[in-house]
Design an enzyme around this catalytic site. Structure first.
Site, PDB file in Angstrom:
ATOM      1  CG  HIS A  54      -2.014   0.996   1.171  1.00 37.83           C
ATOM      2  ND1 HIS A  54      -3.104   0.875   0.330  1.00 37.83           N
ATOM      3  CD2 HIS A  54      -2.200   2.157   1.849  1.00 37.83           C
ATOM      4  CE1 HIS A  54      -3.910   1.906   0.494  1.00 37.83           C
ATOM      5  NE2 HIS A  54      -3.384   2.694   1.404  1.00 37.83           N
ATOM      6  CE1 TYR A  57       0.751   2.688  -4.262  1.00 45.08           C
ATOM      7  CE2 TYR A  57       2.244   4.469  -4.794  1.00 45.08           C
ATOM      8  CZ  TYR A  57       1.019   4.032  -4.350  1.00 45.08           C
ATOM      9  OH  TYR A  57       0.049   4.939  -3.992  1.00 45.08           O
ATOM     10  CE  LYS A  96      -3.022  10.023  -3.956  1.00 46.74           C
ATOM     11  NZ  LYS A  96      -2.156  10.019  -2.768  1.00 46.74           N
ATOM     12  CB  SER A  99      -8.296   1.972  -3.177  1.00 43.83           C
ATOM     13  OG  SER A  99      -7.040   1.707  -2.571  1.00 43.83           O
ATOM     14  CG  HIS A 100     -10.406   3.547   2.748  1.00 47.48           C
ATOM     15  ND1 HIS A 100     -10.997   3.700   3.974  1.00 47.48           N
ATOM     16  CD2 HIS A 100      -9.088   3.797   2.964  1.00 47.48           C
ATOM     17  CE1 HIS A 100     -10.092   4.043   4.877  1.00 47.48           C
ATOM     18  NE2 HIS A 100      -8.924   4.106   4.285  1.00 47.48           N
ATOM     19  CG  ASP A 273      -3.825  12.940   5.342  1.00 46.16           C
ATOM     20  OD1 ASP A 273      -4.272  13.008   6.498  1.00 46.16           O
ATOM     21  OD2 ASP A 273      -4.094  12.025   4.548  1.00 46.16           O
ATOM     22  CD  GLN A 319      -8.978   8.159   8.929  1.00 51.20           C
ATOM     23  OE1 GLN A 319      -9.369   8.672   7.892  1.00 51.20           O
ATOM     24  NE2 GLN A 319      -7.876   7.443   8.987  1.00 51.20           N
TER      25      GLN A 319
END
Length: 729
Positions: A54, A57, A96, A99-100, A273, A319
């Protein structure tokens, strides 16, 4: 002596505990080589998430390098939180897709909600204000209760977060196939606007500058979320609910506004982030990009409860958090800002000149790692692929029952209207949405200007499964056509590559060939890739999803004036642009009649896409066209029916195609509705009919004449998904 009880370095090695964290034997040995010693528990955790699929890559990096990433309008490409593309007047669009998938399979509401929250923060971390959200979703067949539960949870999660934070969800796609049973795909995209001089980067530089943490206090949620996202889903995955993060959109809104204010401060050096791998990835990546070292004092990190260890802090994916580097001596200015917005914040470290990533807690060292190897030396695996054998036989489509096939396709959840689902999203908040979710790409006005950003998100699966190279070209061209259909100039794209295990030869070959096709299409269509995401190991109990590359593309409309009259009326003429052939391999028709999608299809002509697109865009902007629709899944007859039902208009058309070709999915075709009194003068354009006040869908070819009430078609098209969700409960 450490205040936290953790396995010793020797225990980690002898019991191979590193394997449980996601490191292979060879990867562990490489860590030992980098450190010159055996790693401790926290260090193993850090390497395991940074070297996860993840984050690193490691199976897809060679293919990503072939994508074109520069172009006339590109200001910032891959490598930062999102891509940045010029739209003139010192403004840029930032976008952008992410995926989740795995989290949404376990906790659909929170998985989807945090996916939306994470992609919003990616855009905000660049300094842009988000203007709209999009999503691409895949589920198993809706006849299965588990898939109904996943659909409801995901849609609620997307709406719940986006609506609360005040960003409209303006476009998307949802498809259904048994290959996604137990492994839904949830890809979220965000688009924002920024002035050129406000673009931020995630960098840590300037010895002595301070590192500031802001946002929710760190908890134990989401630990090893990045590693979880890099594994196949199994029966044991349910036990990994703690790896699913929990979102708080109200704090997300505060953090967004505080961040957008913080970027106006000259003393801000860098910002990123805290997404996948949390504090680990944000801090180490910022140090690597800045060519610096970092010293983090973890006892200063705001925590939700006592006793959270350095290992847990570094791997938590709590988060609504950001990491900033600010000039030394200006810390209080930022802390006061965050306090004003009622956010927890703290100075947790500083930039060093050691080129090392050092973590301490109460002055005890818990990690001491060289920065560059951690961020840049993850192993890259080049595996062996294996070409799939294609079925070269021909299916028989000579005796199709046109009416029965039409109704079945119209009501298939993949083709049916998603109105019932999209109405759960706030589509108008901000009052700049011009074209809402429905038949076309979305269009959102750039506030204070006559400009607008068109955006679309499109995925392809069956065609990529059938012929990966051609399917890869097709998904890029589909997004391109959707922007053309609203009169926009396509600028650039972002991608999300959703595949099964790359360790399986056929799937690895799909990755090789489809990305090659995507790259080719990007070059010809002049839509460089400026950001993206890879999601592999999408498998459940050994069964892989279809290879599903998803493309998010943005386009520019310099003056939205023409859109005031961009709505079809009775009396308008209907043109079909493009040739219709016997293209059934991978189509909805093939799936409906034969239950499989294993036949080849015609290649796509990218040069023709460009020339045709320019002419159609010009017809729209010149006020000739009142609506343009790409011919997509289900083919020509289904596309015409959707236009009629969506606008509550009758239609009369005579089609020069065979019964089977009514459902052919030949690529590169458009339906162009032309204003009464106007003519469409384009090669391959054929006038086929007109719109009427009479509520009748009257379509015929040389063999069949179909007359249906528009209200009946609309009821079937709009009611299909509602019926699935209510009658199967």
């Amino acid at each position: 002596m450490s205040k936290f009880i953790e396995p010793s370095n020797e225990e980690i090695k002898l019991e191979k505990l590193y394997q449980d964290m996601g490191l292979s034997d060879k990867e562990y040995d490489k860590v030992v080589e980098i450190l010159g010693r055996e790693p401790n528990f926290t260090e193993v955790g850090i390497f395991s998430v940074m070297w996860s699929e993840h984050c690193s890559y490691k199976h897809s990096k060679p293919f990503l390098k072939q994508f074109p990433t520069t172009g006339e309008h590109v200001l910032m490409g891959p490598g930062e939180g999102a891509g940045v593309v010029d739209i003139g007047d010192n403004q840029a669009v930032v976008f952008k897709v992410e995926s989740h998938n795995h989290p949404s399979a376990i906790e659909p509401y929170q998985g989807a909600a945090t996916g939306v929250g994470g992609i919003i923060r990616d855009i905000v971390s660049i300094g842009a204000r988000p203007i709209n959200l999009l999503n691409s979703l895949r589920f198993g067949e809706l006849t299965v209760k588990q898939n109904q539960r996943l659909l409801k949870g995901v849609v609620s999660g997307i709406g719940g977060y986006g609506n609360c934070i005040g960003i409209p969800t303006t476009a998307g796609e949802i498809e259904f196939d048994e290959r996604y049973d137990g492994n839904p795909l949830v890809n979220a995209m965000c688009v924002g606007i920024i002035d050129h001089d406000m673009v931020q980067k995630g960098t840590a530089k300037g010895v002595g500058n301070s590192v500031i943490y802001v946002g929710l206090k760190t908890g134990r949620d989401g630990i090893h979320g990045a590693t979880f996202a890099s594994e196949e889903l199994t029966e044991e995955s349910e036990s990994k609910r703690p790896s699913v993060q929990i979102g708080d959109p109200f704090v997300g809104k505060k953090l967004m506004e505080a961040t957008l204010e913080a970027i106006t401060f000259d003393e801000l050096v860098g910002i990123q982030d805290m997404g996948a791998a949390g504090l680990t990835s944000s801090s180490s990546e910022m140090a690597a990009k800045g060519g610096s070292g970092l010293h983090l004092r973890l006892d200063q990190v705001p925590t939700r409860e006592p006793g959270i260890s350095p290992y847990e802090m570094m791997l938590s994916e709590t988060q609504e958090r950001m990491l900033l580097v600010v000039e030394k001596g200006t810390e209080q200015k930022f802390l006061d800002l965050f306090n004003k917005h009622e956010l927890d914040s703290a100075v947790i470290g500083e930039v060093t000149d050691t080129d090392r990533f050092v973590l301490t807690y109460d002055d005890e060292v818990y990690a001491d790692i060289p920065v560059q190897p951690l961020a840049d030396e993850a192993p890259v695996y080049i595996l062996e692929g294996e070409e799939k054998e294609y079925n070269t036989s021909k299916n028989d489509y000579s005796n199709i029952d046109v009416h029965d096939t039409f109704i079945k396709l119209l009501q298939h959840p993949t083709i049916a209207s998603k109105h019932h689902l999209y109405e759960q999203y706030d589509q108008q908040v901000g009052a700049n949405t011009i074209i809402k979710p429905g038949l076309q790409a979305s269009v959102v006005r750039v506030e204070g200007t006559q400009k607008a950003i068109a955006s679309t998100i499109d995925g392809e699966a069956r065609y990529v499964f059938n012929q990966p190279y051609e399917g890869g070209k097709m998904v890029v061209a589909e997004a391109y056509r959707n922007l053309i259909a609203v009169g926009a100039t396509p600028l650039a794209m972002t991608d999300c590559l959703n595949y099964g295990s790359p360790e399986k030869k056929e799937i690895y070959q799909q990755l090789i060939d489809s990305t090659k096709g995507m790259s080719e299409a990007c070059k010809v269509l002049q839509t460089p890739v400026v950001s993206g995401n890879v999601s592999l190991y999408n498998e459940t109990r050994g069964t892989s999803i279809f290879p599903t590359p998803v493309v998010g593309m943005v386009g520019l409309i310099e003056d939205v004036s023409y859109l005031k009259e961009f709505k079809p009326k009775a009396g308008d003429k209907i043109y079909l642009v493009g040739e219709t052939r016997d293209d059934f391999g991978g189509s909805q028709l093939e799936k409906l009649l034969y239950g499989s999608v294993n036949h080849e299809f015609e290649s796509i002509d990218l040069s023709d896409e460009v020339s045709k697109g320019k002419l159609i865009k010009q017809a729209i902007r010149n006020g000739i066209a009142s609506h343009v629709q790409t011919v997509g899944k289900g083919g020509l007859l289904v596309t015409l029916a959707k236009i009629s039902a969506h606008y509550d208009l009758g239609m009369q058309a005579q089609l020069d195609v065979t019964n089977a070709q009514l459902f052919s999915e030949t690529q590169g075709r458009y339906i162009v509705v032309v204003k009464e009194g106007q003519t469409l003068d384009i090669d391959q354009a054929q006038e086929i009919g007109h719109l009427t006040h009479q509520q009748l869908f009257d379509i015929s070819n040389s063999d069949v004449k179909m007359k249906e009430n528009v209200s009946d078609i609309k009821q079937k098209w709009e009611g299909a998904i509602v019926q699935c969700l209510t009658t199967q409960d």
